[in-house]
Design an enzyme around this catalytic site. Structure first.
Site, PDB file in Angstrom:
ATOM      1  N   HIS A 176      43.079  39.480  46.482  1.00  0.00           N
ATOM      2  CA  HIS A 176      44.288  39.406  45.737  1.00  0.00           C
ATOM      3  C   HIS A 176      44.713  40.671  45.183  1.00  0.00           C
ATOM      4  O   HIS A 176      44.433  41.511  44.889  1.00  0.00           O
ATOM      5  CB  HIS A 176      43.779  38.750  44.115  1.00  0.00           C
ATOM      6  CG  HIS A 176      43.069  37.558  44.195  1.00  0.00           C
ATOM      7  ND1 HIS A 176      41.863  37.165  43.903  1.00  0.00           N
ATOM      8  CD2 HIS A 176      43.546  36.252  44.790  1.00  0.00           C
ATOM      9  CE1 HIS A 176      41.692  35.720  44.004  1.00  0.00           C
ATOM     10  NE2 HIS A 176      42.553  35.177  44.761  1.00  0.00           N
ATOM     11  N   GLU A 179      44.670  43.390  42.478  1.00  0.00           N
ATOM     12  CA  GLU A 179      43.353  43.918  42.033  1.00  0.00           C
ATOM     13  C   GLU A 179      43.153  45.121  42.817  1.00  0.00           C
ATOM     14  O   GLU A 179      42.168  45.268  43.546  1.00  0.00           O
ATOM     15  CB  GLU A 179      42.129  42.907  42.387  1.00  0.00           C
ATOM     16  CG  GLU A 179      42.477  41.575  41.742  1.00  0.00           C
ATOM     17  CD  GLU A 179      41.440  40.372  41.909  1.00  0.00           C
ATOM     18  OE1 GLU A 179      40.584  40.457  42.926  1.00  0.00           O
ATOM     19  OE2 GLU A 179      42.035  39.363  41.608  1.00  0.00           O
ATOM     20  N   HIS A 304      36.035  41.743  44.264  1.00  0.00           N
ATOM     21  CA  HIS A 304      37.444  41.318  43.421  1.00  0.00           C
ATOM     22  C   HIS A 304      37.510  42.021  41.871  1.00  0.00           C
ATOM     23  O   HIS A 304      36.538  43.110  41.657  1.00  0.00           O
ATOM     24  CB  HIS A 304      37.255  39.634  42.839  1.00  0.00           C
ATOM     25  CG  HIS A 304      37.722  38.972  44.331  1.00  0.00           C
ATOM     26  ND1 HIS A 304      38.853  38.338  44.351  1.00  0.00           N
ATOM     27  CD2 HIS A 304      36.775  38.573  45.431  1.00  0.00           C
ATOM     28  CE1 HIS A 304      38.646  37.513  45.471  1.00  0.00           C
ATOM     29  NE2 HIS A 304      37.590  37.773  45.961  1.00  0.00           N
ATOM     30  N   GLU A 378      33.075  41.041  40.719  1.00  0.00           N
ATOM     31  CA  GLU A 378      34.117  41.244  39.833  1.00  0.00           C
ATOM     32  C   GLU A 378      33.917  42.493  39.209  1.00  0.00           C
ATOM     33  O   GLU A 378      33.240  42.755  38.262  1.00  0.00           O
ATOM     34  CB  GLU A 378      34.104  39.969  38.789  1.00  0.00           C
ATOM     35  CG  GLU A 378      34.544  38.843  39.437  1.00  0.00           C
ATOM     36  CD  GLU A 378      36.081  38.405  39.864  1.00  0.00           C
ATOM     37  OE1 GLU A 378      36.767  39.239  39.543  1.00  0.00           O
ATOM     38  OE2 GLU A 378      36.176  37.391  40.485  1.00  0.00           O
TER      39      GLU A 378
END
Length: 417
Positions: A176, A179, A304, A378
């Site tokens: 993404h 990010e 991520h 994450e």
């Protein structure tokens, strides 16, 4: 009833408070407590353009879900008013997005070239991949696994001592575009590998016995776009027939229950799943490479941000993965290892229950290809800065994440299959 309240509130707020001095881009955190409040959020976000930060779209909001979303300047005051009028529990996470954008580059390092303490643009990262291979020929080699929609080469680094019949771990970053801490980690990990080989016992053992395939940025076109046009861009930059809307969410574009849950069929949406599985040149290049090296790749790690979570399959279903207990134990041990450095707390578990259900993700796809150890990180933080994590946190974030990655890699080395 909520919808009526909302629309009356919006009209009144807009008429009375247009161009209010506190109008600026804000990020709100809202927690709906029941279905009625979820419905209200649905109405709000269908009437006002909202950029979802967590979860990825309004369809993933349930009662008690923590919802972070960005609102453009000319709507921010109205939205705050409406939330208050409707007695929604909310806080302003980021009061001034532009101010935070300006302070994101807060590293004291003022080098013009590539730096591990700073966010590097794509040109710098591309040059860095060539330098790493040229300067460390016994440990690093570079290849191109494909080209992006806009024609940029996708560089892959293979890191490890040359050896016979070695198994590998695949790590990718930059799915993404916004990010930024994710590509920063991939660069850091390669640096750690070459700098500590022969000094750090664990890293030396890992590089002697395993190869690491590291893809520093998957969504290069999107990443370039966040540097040049729109810092908040998420998707790829592909064009679609019949619409002027650009891009696909690469992490909804894999053939893993594709487009069934937590993904959108609408090209304008941030979670658009694409016209077909692997419709994106970037996801197809990644999938082709992994398919070609399935006998070698024993773990898949995708990086991520944000939320401080370590997730494993499945995200597209609430069903448990076959070795769910093992993945759970490994994730728990890895986050414990991560916390030893700065006491950063991570939550871990299967994607669907831990964060939200979403189909077409690369980790589920890799797992279904037979890669037993598939994880999504994450990274920092939990919302104070969100996608705008300051450069001053890059080093600490990368250091602690490296501990977790080395822990997982060492486990995989001891459990080859």
């Amino acid at each position: 009833m909520w919808a009526v309240f909302f629309l009356v509130g919006l009209a009144a707020a807009s008429a009375e408070l247009h161009n209010h001095p506190s109008d600026r881009e804000k990020v709100f955190r809202v927690t709906p407590h029941n279905e009625e409040q979820v419905e209200f959020l649905n109405t709000l976000t269908s009437n006002i353009k909202v950029d979802f930060w967590h979860p990825d779209s309004v369809t993933q909001v349930k009662p008690q879900t923590r919802v972070d979303f960005r609102v453009e300047a000319d709507n921010s005051f109205d939205v705050e008013n409406i939330l208050e009028q409707n007695e929604m529990e909310y806080e302003v996470l980021i009061d001034n997005v532009q101010a935070l954008l300006d302070t994101q580059f807060d590293s004291n390092v003022r080098s013009t070239g590539h730096s591990y303490n700073k966010y590097n643009n794509w040109e710098m990262i591309a040059a860095w991949t060539a330098d790493m291979a040229a300067q460390n020929p016994d440990l690093v080699s570079r290849s191109v696994i494909g080209n992006t929609f806009e024609g940029r080469p996708m560089y892959l680094l293979k890191v490890g001592k040359s050896g016979h019949n070695k198994k590998a771990i695949f790590i990718d970053c930059g799915f993404h575009a916004r990010e930024w801490i994710s590509p920063a980690f991939c660069q850091w990990f390669v640096k750690e590998a070459v700098e500590t080989y022969g000094k750090d016992e664990l890293m030396t053992r890992l590089l002697t016995n395993l190869d690491f395939f590291v893809l520093p940025v998957l969504n290069i076109d999107g990443y370039v776009y966040t540097w040049t046009k729109n810092r908040m861009w998420r998707k790829t930059r592909s064009k679609h027939a019949g619409t002027s809307c650009i891009g696909t969410d690469p992490n909804r574009n894999f053939d893993a229950a594709w487009c069934t849950v937590g993904a959108s069929k609408r090209p304008c949406d941030d979670t658009y799943c694409g016209s077909a599985p692997e419709s994106e040149k970037e996801t197809k290049a990644l999938a082709d490479f992994i398919r070609k090296h399935l006998s070698t790749i024993k773990a898949y790690l995708t990086i991520h941000s944000y939320s401080q979570m370590l997730l494993f399959p499945y995200s597209y279903t609430y069903d448990q993965a076959k070795n769910s207990n093992e993945l759970d134990a490994l994730a728990g041990a890895a986050v414990k290892e991560l916390a030893t450095l700065y006491r950063t707390k991570y939550v871990y578990g299967p994607g669907a229950t831990t964060i939200y259900p979403a189909a077409g993700g690369s980790d589920d796809w890799a797992y279904d290809q037979g890669i037993k150890y598939a994880f999504t990180f994450e990274l920092r933080d939990t919302g104070r800065y969100g996608f705008l994590l300051p450069e001053s946190q890059i080093v600490a974030t990368c250091e602690e994440t490296t501990l977790a990655v080395k822990y997982i890699a060492n486990y995989v080395l001891g459990h080859l299959y």
